[in-house]
Design an enzyme around this catalytic site. Sequence first.
Site, short mmCIF file in Angstrom:
data_model
loop_
_atom_site.label_atom_id
_atom_site.label_comp_id
_atom_site.label_asym_id
_atom_site.label_seq_id
_atom_site.Cartn_x
_atom_site.Cartn_y
_atom_site.Cartn_z
CG HIS B 262 -1.82 1.17 1.34
ND1 HIS B 262 -3.13 1.15 0.90
CD2 HIS B 262 -1.62 2.41 1.84
CE1 HIS B 262 -3.69 2.34 1.12
NE2 HIS B 262 -2.79 3.12 1.69
CD GLU B 263 1.53 3.54 3.77
OE1 GLU B 263 1.67 4.60 3.13
OE2 GLU B 263 0.54 3.31 4.51
CG HIS B 266 0.30 6.34 -0.60
ND1 HIS B 266 -0.70 7.07 -1.22
CD2 HIS B 266 -0.29 5.70 0.45
CE1 HIS B 266 -1.85 6.86 -0.56
NE2 HIS B 266 -1.63 6.03 0.45
CD GLU B 292 -5.83 5.63 0.57
OE1 GLU B 292 -4.94 6.50 0.77
OE2 GLU B 292 -5.94 4.61 1.28
#
EC number: 3.4.17.19
Lengths: 499, 499
Positions: B262-263, B266, B292
Site C-alpha cells: 500500500h505505502e 503512494h 489513495e
Amino acid sequence: MKEKEFLAELEELALLNQTLALLDWDSQTGMPETAATERGAASGYLSGLAFEKQTGPKIKAALDYFSAHNDELSEIGKTVYQVTKKDYEELHAIPKELMVERSRLYSQAHTAWLKARQTQSFSDFQAALAENIRITKELIPYYKKDEATDYDVLLNMFEPGMTTEVLDQVFGELKAGLVKIRQTINEKGQKPDTSFKNRTMTKEQQQFFVKNLVAKLGFDFKRGRLDDTVHPFATRITRDDVRITTRWNEEDFTMGIFGVIHEAGHGIYEQSIDAKYNMTPVYDAPSMGIHESQSLFYEIILGSKRSFWEKQYPHFQKAAAGTFDDIDFERFYRSLKATAASLIRIEADSLTYPLHIIIRYELEKALFNEDLAVEDLPQAWNDKYEEYLGIRPENDLVGVLQDVHWSGGMFGYFPSYALGYMYAAQLLAAMERKLDVDNLLATEDYAPIKAWLTEHIHKFGRSKTPSELITAATGEALNPQYLLQYLTDLYYDVYQIDK
Amino acid sequence: MKEKEFLAELEELALLNQTLALLDWDSQTGMPETAATERGAASGYLSGLAFEKQTGPKIKAALDYFSAHNDELSEIGKTVYQVTKKDYEELHAIPKELMVERSRLYSQAHTAWLKARQTQSFSDFQAALAENIRITKELIPYYKKDEATDYDVLLNMFEPGMTTEVLDQVFGELKAGLVKIRQTINEKGQKPDTSFKNRTMTKEQQQFFVKNLVAKLGFDFKRGRLDDTVHPFATRITRDDVRITTRWNEEDFTMGIFGVIHEAGHGIYEQSIDAKYNMTPVYDAPSMGIHESQSLFYEIILGSKRSFWEKQYPHFQKAAAGTFDDIDFERFYRSLKATAASLIRIEADSLTYPLHIIIRYELEKALFNEDLAVEDLPQAWNDKYEEYLGIRPENDLVGVLQDVHWSGGMFGYFPSYALGYMYAAQLLAAMERKLDVDNLLATEDYAPIKAWLTEHIHKFGRSKTPSELITAATGEALNPQYLLQYLTDLYYDVYQIDK
C-alpha cells in the site's frame, strides 16, 4: 527589551539549530545518496536563516540594551548574554563578501583534495590549499583581539584562551615523554600477542555488548540512540535527543566497540549539561578540547584500564558466543594496548596518537607563523614522521593528504585532540583523589564517575572557559605530566617492564 | 517581477516543507519519545515560517503581477501560478484569530478523544467534538465558493470538484452492489480455509519478501527507504527521497506485507511526478482520493489478483522458509480474500471496507447538512453498522471513537478512501483495454503497469484536477460499476460461486 524577549529569540535560534542537526544526522545515516543536492539546499537555506537570526537586529538590540542594563538580567541571563555576545562578535567580524569567498574556496579545496587522494598526488591539492591558507590569513585580522601571533588567533577559535606559548611548552614535554616511553618499550618491552584480534565477531554481537556497556557507563538510550554511519560522530538534536553513530568491522571488533565508547563519552556530556541552559547558546561545550576530553576519558582513559576490562571481559566473551573463550584475560587485555608506529592518524594507537597531532600542530604553526611554503609541506610532513615515529610515508595519500581538515579551512583544530587527551588524564588524577576509580570499575559502579564528570565539567556548558574548568576541577592548569604518567604506567604494565 | 523570482520564492517554501517532512518522519520512526515537546516546538516554528512565506508579500506580489501579465509566464510557470493562487486563497481565507482558535480546539479535542478511548465513553468526547463541528461550521463561509451545501465545501478541501450530489449517487450504487455481493456469498459461498493465516513468519522473512516485491513493482529504493513505525505512512522528503513505513505482526503476515505494498503505491506516485514540477506546489497529488487510488491500486487491485499471487506465492513460500509449504496455492490465495463483517474500519477486508466509509460519509453529511445532533451520533453510528453490516458495536471504542479524524477536525476526508478504491478499479479496466495485465502479473513484468500509471496519473502532479485525470485516463467520469464488477468477479471466484 526584556530578558524574556531575548531568550525567546535565542530559542528560535535553538529550534533552527536543532533542525539543522537532524538534517545533518539524517544525511549521514539514512538519507538516500540521490537526495544529497536537495538536502544541501535545505541545510544551506536553514543555515542562512540561523545566521541571519544570530547576527540580526533583535540580537543586536538585546546586546546593546543589556550592555547598558546588565543588572536587569538574571544570573542565567548574564551568562547567556556573555556567550551570545562572544558569538555575535565572531560572526559579525567578517565582511559578507569575504565569507562568500571563503565558502567558495573551501568547497573548491574539498573537491581538489578528493581528486588529489585519487591521484595520490599533493600537487593536485597544493594550489587550492594555498588559497585556503591565503583567505585564512586575510581573515585573521578580523578575529584578532590580543593574541600574540596569527596562529594563536586560529587556536582560539577552537580552544578559547589557548596559546602557542602554552602549546609549545606542553607539546614539548609530551613529545619528549612519549619518545622516552617508546624507546623503553623498544628496548625492554614484551610485545603482546595480537594474533586473535581479527577473529570474526558479528555486528550484532558487538552491538549487544557495547550498547549494554555504554548504557551502564551512563549514556541514556531513552534520550538518545545509536545508528550506523561511515564517519562516526555524536550530535545533539536536543538535550533529550542525543544521537551517536558508529561503523562496524566484523574482523576488528575494536573499531566498533571503542568507537561507540568514544561517541558515548561525547553523548553523555551533551545529555548532562545543566537543563537551565537549554535552548540557549550556553548549552554546549566551551571548546573542542573539552568535548574531546570527555570522549577520550571514556574511550582511552577508562577504556585502557585493567580494572575496567577485568570486569567487562567476561561480558565480552559471552557476547562473542565462544569466539574468545580460549583467550585468557591477560592475553586479551594486553592485545588491546599493543603499540606500533603507523602513518595514519585515525588508526594510531593510544601511545603514538599524540605524536600525529604534534606533527600537525608544528606544521600549521610553521604555515601561519613561520612562512613554511605550501609546496614544501609534503617534505616537511614526511621528515617529521621519520623523525618522531621512525617511518616515512610512501606517498601523499598516507601522508599529507590523509586528513580532511585543511581542505575545509580548519586550521588550529588538530591540537584539540591532544588537549582533550591531556585534560582527560588530568581529570582522572583529580577524580582518583576523591574516588577509588579502580574499585568502581571492578564493580561496574559507574554512576559516581559520571556524577563527578557532570559536577566538574558537564553541567557548566559554556558558562566557564576551558582553563577555568580544568583549574577548578583539578586544582591546576593544563599539565601534560598526568597523561605521561598514565601512559607510562599503562604501557610498562602491558609490555611487562619493571619500573 | 520575473518568473525566476517567483519560482525562487516557491523553492524556499519547498525547502521548508522538505525539512518539515523530515522532522515528522523522524518523530514517527527514530526519535526518542522524550524529545517530543521540543520536536513539536521546532515543527511549529518551521510551519509558521512556511505559512508566512506561502501567504507572504513576495507570493502576493507575484500573484498580483502575473494575474495581469500571465503571458510572461512559461507553460510550467502558468501551471505553477494557478496552483499557488489556489493555495494562497485557501490559506488566506481565514482570519488569524480563527486559525488560532481552531488549532486550540483541535488540540483539546484530540486530548478528549484519547481520554474517551480510555473510558470507552463517547460522553468524554462529545463536548469537544461539538466544538470542532461548531468552529468548522464557522469557517465554512470563508472557504465557500459556489458549492451547493456546507458539506460540499468540506469535501472540496480534500477532493477538489467532488460534490454530495455525485457521492450520493455513486455511494448509493456502491452500497447496493456490495450488499448484493455479500448476500450472494452468504447464501451460496464456500468459506475459504484461513486456519493457517496466523502461522509465525518473522519480520525479517516478511521484510525480505516484500522489499523485493515492491522493488519489482517499481518502488525505487535508491530514491527511498522503508522503516518501522506505529502508524504506517508514506512521505516525500524530496523527489529523490521518498520514505515508506510499516508495522509488522509476526503472527499475521498480511499486516506488514499488504501494508508495505500500500505505502509503496503512494511512494511510486511520489517518485514519478514529472521532474519539471519539482520544488513547486504542483509536485503533489491533486487530491487525497487520487493519492489513495495509487496505494489501493497496488495493495488491493493488483494485490487481490490470482495472476499476481500465482507468480508471487512461490517467492513467499521460500521467504517463509517452509512454514507454508503444506499449503497449496489455491488454499493460500482464497485465504487472503476471506470476508466477514467487522467493526473496525482499518481491519476491514476489501469487500466490506467501502461500507465503513459510506457510514462515515452519511454521518458527516448529516452532521453538517441535516442537523444531526452530536449527542445522537453514537446511536446513529451503531444503527448504521447494524443496518449495513449486520453487527452492532458493544461500546464506543469499537464504534464511534475508533477513528482519529474528527478529533483533528478532518471532516470530509473519509470519502477519499472509497473514491481512491473506485478510481483504482476504473483505472484497471482502462489499463486492461491496452495491456494484458494478467499476463504481465504472471510474468512479473510490472514495468508496463507502472509506466501506464505514470503516463496517465503520476506525471501530472497537481496540473490537472481529479476528474480531469480520471476522465482522460479512463474515458469517462467516476463510475462505481468498475469496482463492483471487480469485486463480484473476485469474490465469486474465491467463494466458488457460479455466475
